[in-house]
Write an enzyme that holds these catalytic residues in place. Structure first.
Site: not given
Ligand code: V0D
Length: 244
Positions: A16, A33, A127
């Site tokens: 978060d 993000h 992992l």
């Molecule tokens: C945005 C912090 C990796 C949270 C991390 C769409 C906010 C960066 C993924 C990710 C997000 C998800 C699935 C996958 C591979 C990578 C990701 C989201 C947001 C939501 F198979 N970062 N990340 N997905 N953020």
């Protein structure tokens, strides 16, 4: 009685504070993000070093669809960006990718890339990097109830055969076997709530909260939380040996 260190097999993190982190720097939320995404790689490698078996990251909940359209579009493209950038590192480190969530209605490019990542890393034995993606815990429990009811209706299961294990075995974490429940759940950025994440699975998890926003959460921070966890007295609802 000697104090044994708690083994940390399954770590779950609610990532978060990315939007707020960006806003504080007078940048658009998506900048946060992106920086948050880069931190996923750093923390994955740090977790691997610590000998953690399953790392579950909460990236997107079913409720997040209510955000502005452009932000949702950007978020939906993050898995594509993530695997473009990090797949070689994941392969090199023998990391196995799993995506836990409702994948049916994702944009096709997103769906394709997450499926591809799972199949490309399916033979890896290190992992497990488990993304909770378009995931909601109550919905997961409803799905489990529906599956179990179907078995009963078809005469494959008696009502009084339904146990806690029956429920656990119908959740999306069932495939992690003895590691299906997180040992430790960390939430970053100061909020102290669960937000519909792994409600059943965290029944006996240790909870920890960091004031830092996710992009600022470092390997050192993780190591400190893990060290603190290892000295906690876990009782799983029972009376402790040293109290009895
Ligand atoms: C945005 C912090 C990796 C949270 C991390 C769409 C906010 C960066 C993924 C990710 C997000 C998800 C699935 C996958 C591979 C990578 C990701 C989201 C947001 C939501 F198979 N970062 N990340 N997905 N953020």
């Amino acid at each position: 009685m000697g104090k044994e260190k708690n083994q940390l097999n399954h770590l779950a993190i609610i990532m978060d504070g990315n939007g707020r982190w960006a806003r504080k720097r007078h940048k658009p939320r998506v900048f946060g993000h992106k920086e948050g995404m880069n931190n996923v790689e750093r923390i994955t490698l740090a977790a691997d070093k610590l000998g953690i078996k399953v790392l579950t990251l909460y990236a997107f909940s079913t409720e997040n669809w209510a955000r502005p359209k452009e932000e949702v579009a950007y978020l939906m493209n993050l898995p594509v960006k993530f695997f473009d950038k990090f797949m070689p590192t994941l392969m090199k480190n023998n990391v196995k990718v799993n995506i836990m969530g409702y994948l049916d209605h994702l944009p096709k490019a997103t769906y394709d890339v997450v499926k591809k990542a799972m199949s490309e890393t399916a033979q890896n034995t290190g992992l497990v990097l488990n993304f909770a993606f378009n995931y909601g815990s109550r919905k997961e429990i409803v799905s489990a109830a529906q599956e179990i009811s179907k078995l009963v209706k078809e005469g494959k299961l008696e009502i009084d055969q339904i146990t806690e294990n029956t429920i656990s075995n119908h959740l999306m974490t069932a495939k992690f076997g003895e590691y299906q429940d997180p040992d430790l759940l960390i939430r970053t950025s100061g909020e102290q709530r669960i937000s519909n994440f792994l409600l059943w699975q965290i029944a006996y998890s240790e909870l920890a909260f960091s004031e830092k926003a996710w992009p600022d959460f470092t390997e050192d921070d993780l190591n400190q939380f893990v060290e603190n966890y290892q000295t906690r007295n876990r009782r799983f609802g029972k009376v402790n040996e040293s109290d009895s």
